[in-house]
Design a protein around this motif. Structure first.
Motif, short mmCIF file in Angstrom:
data_model
loop_
_atom_site.label_atom_id
_atom_site.label_comp_id
_atom_site.label_asym_id
_atom_site.label_seq_id
_atom_site.Cartn_x
_atom_site.Cartn_y
_atom_site.Cartn_z
N SER A 25 -8.86 60.68 99.39
CA SER A 25 -9.56 61.94 99.63
C SER A 25 -9.20 62.44 101.01
CB SER A 25 -11.07 61.77 99.50
OG SER A 25 -11.56 60.88 100.49
N GLY A 26 -9.45 63.71 101.25
CA GLY A 26 -9.06 64.32 102.52
C GLY A 26 -7.65 64.87 102.47
N ARG A 27 -6.72 64.08 101.95
CA ARG A 27 -5.33 64.48 101.72
C ARG A 27 -4.82 63.83 100.44
NH1 ARG A 27 -3.45 67.00 106.24
NH2 ARG A 27 -4.35 66.37 108.26
N THR A 28 -3.67 64.28 99.98
CA THR A 28 -2.99 63.59 98.89
C THR A 28 -2.22 62.41 99.46
OG1 THR A 28 -0.91 64.82 98.98
CG2 THR A 28 -2.73 65.82 97.76
N PHE A 29 -1.73 61.55 98.58
CA PHE A 29 -0.88 60.44 98.99
C PHE A 29 0.56 60.88 99.27
CE2 PHE A 29 -3.77 57.12 97.01
CZ PHE A 29 -4.04 56.49 98.20
N SER A 30 0.89 62.13 99.07
CA SER A 30 2.25 62.60 99.26
C SER A 30 2.76 62.27 100.67
CB SER A 30 2.32 64.11 99.02
OG SER A 30 3.64 64.59 99.19
N GLY A 31 3.90 61.59 100.74
CA GLY A 31 4.48 61.20 102.01
C GLY A 31 3.94 59.91 102.58
N TYR A 32 3.08 59.20 101.85
CA TYR A 32 2.45 57.97 102.34
C TYR A 32 3.05 56.73 101.68
CZ TYR A 32 -1.29 60.28 104.92
OH TYR A 32 -2.01 61.01 105.84
N PHE A 33 2.87 55.61 102.36
CA PHE A 33 3.19 54.29 101.86
C PHE A 33 1.85 53.59 101.62
CE2 PHE A 33 4.66 49.93 101.90
CZ PHE A 33 5.96 50.02 101.44
N VAL A 34 1.65 53.01 100.44
CA VAL A 34 0.35 52.49 100.04
C VAL A 34 0.49 51.03 99.62
CG1 VAL A 34 -1.66 52.80 98.56
CG2 VAL A 34 -0.28 54.78 99.23
N GLY A 35 -0.44 50.18 100.09
CA GLY A 35 -0.39 48.77 99.78
C GLY A 35 -1.74 48.21 99.37
N TRP A 36 -1.69 47.03 98.74
CA TRP A 36 -2.88 46.25 98.40
C TRP A 36 -2.84 44.92 99.13
CZ3 TRP A 36 -7.15 47.74 95.80
CH2 TRP A 36 -7.07 48.87 94.98
N PHE A 37 -3.97 44.54 99.72
CA PHE A 37 -4.15 43.25 100.37
C PHE A 37 -5.39 42.58 99.80
CE2 PHE A 37 -1.45 45.52 103.21
CZ PHE A 37 -0.71 44.58 103.91
N ARG A 38 -5.52 41.27 100.02
CA ARG A 38 -6.74 40.57 99.63
C ARG A 38 -7.09 39.54 100.70
NH1 ARG A 38 -4.28 37.21 94.45
NH2 ARG A 38 -3.18 35.57 95.64
N GLN A 39 -8.39 39.21 100.75
CA GLN A 39 -8.87 38.24 101.72
C GLN A 39 -10.01 37.43 101.11
OE1 GLN A 39 -10.08 39.84 105.53
NE2 GLN A 39 -9.64 37.89 106.52
N ALA A 40 -9.81 36.12 101.00
CA ALA A 40 -10.84 35.21 100.54
C ALA A 40 -11.60 34.67 101.75
CB ALA A 40 -10.22 34.07 99.74
N PRO A 41 -12.83 34.18 101.56
CA PRO A 41 -13.60 33.65 102.69
C PRO A 41 -12.85 32.56 103.45
CG PRO A 41 -15.01 33.91 100.79
CD PRO A 41 -13.60 34.16 100.31
N GLY A 42 -12.82 32.68 104.77
CA GLY A 42 -12.17 31.69 105.61
C GLY A 42 -10.66 31.75 105.64
N THR A 43 -10.05 32.77 105.05
CA THR A 43 -8.60 32.90 105.01
C THR A 43 -8.16 34.18 105.70
OG1 THR A 43 -8.43 34.10 102.91
CG2 THR A 43 -8.61 31.69 102.80
N GLU A 44 -6.86 34.27 105.99
CA GLU A 44 -6.28 35.47 106.55
C GLU A 44 -6.00 36.48 105.45
OE1 GLU A 44 -3.93 33.29 110.27
OE2 GLU A 44 -2.85 34.58 108.87
N ARG A 45 -5.93 37.75 105.83
CA ARG A 45 -5.61 38.80 104.88
C ARG A 45 -4.19 38.63 104.34
NH1 ARG A 45 -8.09 42.55 107.56
NH2 ARG A 45 -6.28 43.01 108.87
N GLU A 46 -4.02 38.73 103.03
CA GLU A 46 -2.77 38.42 102.35
C GLU A 46 -2.21 39.66 101.66
OE1 GLU A 46 -1.16 35.42 98.78
OE2 GLU A 46 -3.29 35.81 99.06
N PHE A 47 -0.92 39.92 101.85
CA PHE A 47 -0.25 41.02 101.18
C PHE A 47 -0.09 40.74 99.70
CE2 PHE A 47 3.83 42.55 99.51
CZ PHE A 47 3.59 43.91 99.53
N ILE A 48 -0.32 41.76 98.87
CA ILE A 48 -0.21 41.62 97.42
C ILE A 48 0.92 42.48 96.87
CG2 ILE A 48 -1.37 41.91 95.20
CD1 ILE A 48 -2.41 39.62 96.96
N ALA A 49 0.87 43.78 97.11
CA ALA A 49 1.86 44.70 96.56
C ALA A 49 1.81 46.01 97.33
CB ALA A 49 1.60 44.96 95.07
N ALA A 50 2.90 46.79 97.25
CA ALA A 50 2.96 48.09 97.92
C ALA A 50 3.83 49.04 97.12
CB ALA A 50 3.49 47.94 99.34
N ILE A 51 3.68 50.34 97.39
CA ILE A 51 4.44 51.36 96.68
C ILE A 51 4.72 52.53 97.61
CG2 ILE A 51 2.36 52.47 95.76
CD1 ILE A 51 3.99 53.03 93.18
#
Length: 125
Positions: A25-51
């Protein structure tokens, strides 16, 4: 500026599937790079996928390649993460992240400038 809202998390059994959504919201995703991360309790944030929004090029962590799929819907201004064959180690809070332009180090959380609030994924045995 862009605001990100994740949805679609919940409780699923081992081997089940979920589809997460990241809406802009606010803008479209046009021109952006978008990713998914995950974080379990007591762990560091982990990269999953990007587009890359403009080209549709996708990038995956080895741990999810073949099970997870990232995709975009330009009409809905939304990025999806389809998760199949879920395992107990997939349980975490999943975050959508974005940055204007192309990200070289897409697997590094500090490369992104915008983050959603997260959505919980729980996998039961």
């Amino acid at each position: 500026q862009v605001q990100l809202v994740e949805s679609g998390g919940g409780l699923v059994q081992d081997g089940g599937s979920l589809r997460l959504s990241c809406a802009a919201s606010g803008r479209t995703f046009s021109g952006y790079f978008v990713g998914w991360f995950r974080q379990a309790p007591g762990t560091e944030r982990e990269f999953i996928a990007a587009i890359t929004w403009s080209s549709g090029n996708t990038y995956y962590a080895d741990s999810v390649k073949g099970r997870f799929t990232i995709a975009r819907d330009t009409a809905k201004n939304t990025v999806y993460l389809q998760m199949n064959s879920l395992k107990s180690e997939d349980a975490a809070v999943y975050y959508c992240a974005a940055r204007r332009g192309f990200i070289s180090l897409y697997y590094r959380s500090s490369s992104y400038t915008y983050w959603g609030q997260g959505t919980q994924v729980t996998v039961s045995a």
